[in-house]
Write a protein that holds these residues in place. Sequence first.
Motif, PDB file in Angstrom:
ATOM      1  N   PHE A  17       1.557  69.502  -0.065  1.00 13.72           N
ATOM      2  CA  PHE A  17       0.810  70.483  -0.856  1.00 13.72           C
ATOM      3  C   PHE A  17       1.728  71.280  -1.780  1.00 13.72           C
ATOM      4  CE2 PHE A  17      -2.650  70.416   2.534  1.00 13.72           C
ATOM      5  CZ  PHE A  17      -3.507  69.654   1.753  1.00 13.72           C
ATOM      6  N   ILE A  18       2.902  71.659  -1.300  1.00 13.81           N
ATOM      7  CA  ILE A  18       3.850  72.411  -2.142  1.00 13.81           C
ATOM      8  C   ILE A  18       4.215  71.596  -3.380  1.00 13.81           C
ATOM      9  CG2 ILE A  18       6.235  73.256  -2.297  1.00 13.81           C
ATOM     10  CD1 ILE A  18       5.957  74.108   0.678  1.00 13.81           C
ATOM     11  N   VAL A  19       4.609  70.349  -3.175  1.00 10.67           N
ATOM     12  CA  VAL A  19       5.033  69.511  -4.309  1.00 10.67           C
ATOM     13  C   VAL A  19       3.842  69.179  -5.201  1.00 10.67           C
ATOM     14  CG1 VAL A  19       6.086  67.320  -4.986  1.00 10.67           C
ATOM     15  CG2 VAL A  19       6.974  68.560  -3.008  1.00 10.67           C
ATOM     16  N   SER A  20       2.737  68.785  -4.600  1.00 10.10           N
ATOM     17  CA  SER A  20       1.569  68.383  -5.367  1.00 10.10           C
ATOM     18  C   SER A  20       1.059  69.517  -6.252  1.00 10.10           C
ATOM     19  CB  SER A  20       0.458  67.916  -4.425  1.00 10.10           C
ATOM     20  OG  SER A  20      -0.684  67.545  -5.155  1.00 10.10           O
ATOM     21  N   ILE A  75      -1.148  64.372  -7.988  1.00  9.84           N
ATOM     22  CA  ILE A  75      -2.420  63.899  -7.422  1.00  9.84           C
ATOM     23  C   ILE A  75      -2.186  62.716  -6.489  1.00  9.84           C
ATOM     24  CG2 ILE A  75      -4.617  62.780  -8.012  1.00  9.84           C
ATOM     25  CD1 ILE A  75      -4.636  64.557 -10.556  1.00  9.84           C
ATOM     26  N   SER A  76      -1.278  61.826  -6.868  1.00  9.91           N
ATOM     27  CA  SER A  76      -0.995  60.637  -6.058  1.00  9.91           C
ATOM     28  C   SER A  76      -0.450  60.989  -4.677  1.00  9.91           C
ATOM     29  CB  SER A  76      -0.003  59.728  -6.774  1.00  9.91           C
ATOM     30  OG  SER A  76      -0.564  59.239  -7.970  1.00  9.91           O
ATOM     31  N   LEU A  77       0.237  62.100  -4.567  1.00 12.41           N
ATOM     32  CA  LEU A  77       0.776  62.516  -3.265  1.00 12.41           C
ATOM     33  C   LEU A  77      -0.333  62.810  -2.255  1.00 12.41           C
ATOM     34  CD1 LEU A  77       3.683  64.983  -4.124  1.00 12.41           C
ATOM     35  CD2 LEU A  77       3.841  62.574  -3.511  1.00 12.41           C
ATOM     36  N   LEU A  78      -1.487  63.195  -2.742  1.00 11.83           N
ATOM     37  CA  LEU A  78      -2.567  63.643  -1.862  1.00 11.83           C
ATOM     38  C   LEU A  78      -3.281  62.508  -1.143  1.00 11.83           C
ATOM     39  CD1 LEU A  78      -4.051  66.394  -4.191  1.00 11.83           C
ATOM     40  CD2 LEU A  78      -2.555  66.710  -2.195  1.00 11.83           C
ATOM     41  N   SER A  79      -3.105  61.294  -1.607  1.00 17.81           N
ATOM     42  CA  SER A  79      -3.747  60.139  -0.982  1.00 17.81           C
ATOM     43  C   SER A  79      -2.718  59.310  -0.225  1.00 17.81           C
ATOM     44  CB  SER A  79      -4.417  59.266  -2.044  1.00 17.81           C
ATOM     45  OG  SER A  79      -4.830  58.044  -1.486  1.00 17.81           O
ATOM     46  N   ASN A  80      -3.059  58.935   0.974  1.00 19.11           N
ATOM     47  CA  ASN A  80      -2.161  58.114   1.781  1.00 19.11           C
ATOM     48  C   ASN A  80      -1.862  56.779   1.097  1.00 19.11           C
ATOM     49  OD1 ASN A  80      -0.610  57.627   4.138  1.00 19.11           O
ATOM     50  ND2 ASN A  80      -2.262  56.403   4.977  1.00 19.11           N
ATOM     51  N   SER A  82      -1.664  56.141  -2.146  1.00 17.62           N
ATOM     52  CA  SER A  82      -0.860  56.221  -3.369  1.00 17.62           C
ATOM     53  C   SER A  82       0.366  57.124  -3.220  1.00 17.62           C
ATOM     54  CB  SER A  82      -1.733  56.724  -4.527  1.00 17.62           C
ATOM     55  OG  SER A  82      -2.253  58.005  -4.238  1.00 17.62           O
ATOM     56  N   ARG A  83       0.640  57.591  -2.017  1.00 16.13           N
ATOM     57  CA  ARG A  83       1.725  58.561  -1.819  1.00 16.13           C
ATOM     58  C   ARG A  83       3.091  57.997  -2.198  1.00 16.13           C
ATOM     59  NH1 ARG A  83       0.599  60.448   3.146  1.00 16.13           N
ATOM     60  NH2 ARG A  83      -0.978  61.657   2.080  1.00 16.13           N
ATOM     61  N   ILE A  84       3.392  56.766  -1.825  1.00 15.18           N
ATOM     62  CA  ILE A  84       4.697  56.172  -2.169  1.00 15.18           C
ATOM     63  C   ILE A  84       4.818  56.072  -3.690  1.00 15.18           C
ATOM     64  CG2 ILE A  84       6.178  54.133  -1.964  1.00 15.18           C
ATOM     65  CD1 ILE A  84       5.929  55.719   0.646  1.00 15.18           C
ATOM     66  N   PHE A  85       3.754  55.629  -4.349  1.00 16.45           N
ATOM     67  CA  PHE A  85       3.747  55.579  -5.814  1.00 16.45           C
ATOM     68  C   PHE A  85       4.025  56.963  -6.387  1.00 16.45           C
ATOM     69  CE2 PHE A  85       1.179  56.454  -9.622  1.00 16.45           C
ATOM     70  CZ  PHE A  85       1.841  55.648 -10.539  1.00 16.45           C
ATOM     71  N   GLY A  86       3.350  57.980  -5.882  1.00 17.40           N
ATOM     72  CA  GLY A  86       3.544  59.343  -6.353  1.00 17.40           C
ATOM     73  C   GLY A  86       4.973  59.815  -6.174  1.00 17.40           C
ATOM     74  N   CYS A  87       5.551  59.498  -5.024  1.00 20.97           N
ATOM     75  CA  CYS A  87       6.948  59.886  -4.763  1.00 20.97           C
ATOM     76  C   CYS A  87       7.903  59.200  -5.728  1.00 20.97           C
ATOM     77  CB  CYS A  87       7.334  59.562  -3.318  1.00 20.97           C
ATOM     78  SG  CYS A  87       6.618  60.665  -2.093  1.00 20.97           S
ATOM     79  N   ILE A  88       7.681  57.915  -5.977  1.00 20.26           N
ATOM     80  CA  ILE A  88       8.543  57.178  -6.906  1.00 20.26           C
ATOM     81  C   ILE A  88       8.387  57.732  -8.322  1.00 20.26           C
ATOM     82  CG2 ILE A  88       8.945  54.918  -7.987  1.00 20.26           C
ATOM     83  CD1 ILE A  88       8.184  53.692  -5.207  1.00 20.26           C
TER      84      ILE A  88
END
Length: 168
Positions: A17-20, A75-80, A82-88
Amino acid sequence: MSLKEKIQYTIKWTIIFIVSISMIVYGVTKPIQFSDFSNSTNVNVSEGHKIMWSFYSYSLTYPLIIGFFEILGGISLLSNRSRIFGCILLTIILSNIIIQDYIYEIVALKSAIFYQILVLIILFFDKEKLKRVIKLLFTTSKFSKNLILIIIALIIALFVKYYETRIL
């Protein structure tokens, strides 16, 4: 779920949540932040800061693009799924920001490093999924089967590149 697992789960989602939220807010405000050159003439900031602010403020297109990808990553971080995609994606954006902030002596450098560390912690929490993604991306079975074709493609690309520099 054990107490330890509940604590880890809560920490993980707190970091997400902090990063997102931060990336979404940064992305949404990017066009406003760089809408004019006023900060490029501020006497209270470094010369590097003025140069970078002028660069970003010259055209709204670049800040819009960076802002879009910050929002998409947040937004991608919030979904399990798409989280790896969001992190990358956020690692790519934040790495760029960290390099620019360091080179141009921008005071936001510590914040960018902080968010990058949090992204790495998120990846650590999802390390098993990350391992599967990396394994899937770098499976070499088709690569070794097509090695001759890859070498031929490389030779053709080098040939085209050589003539491109002569023509253009």
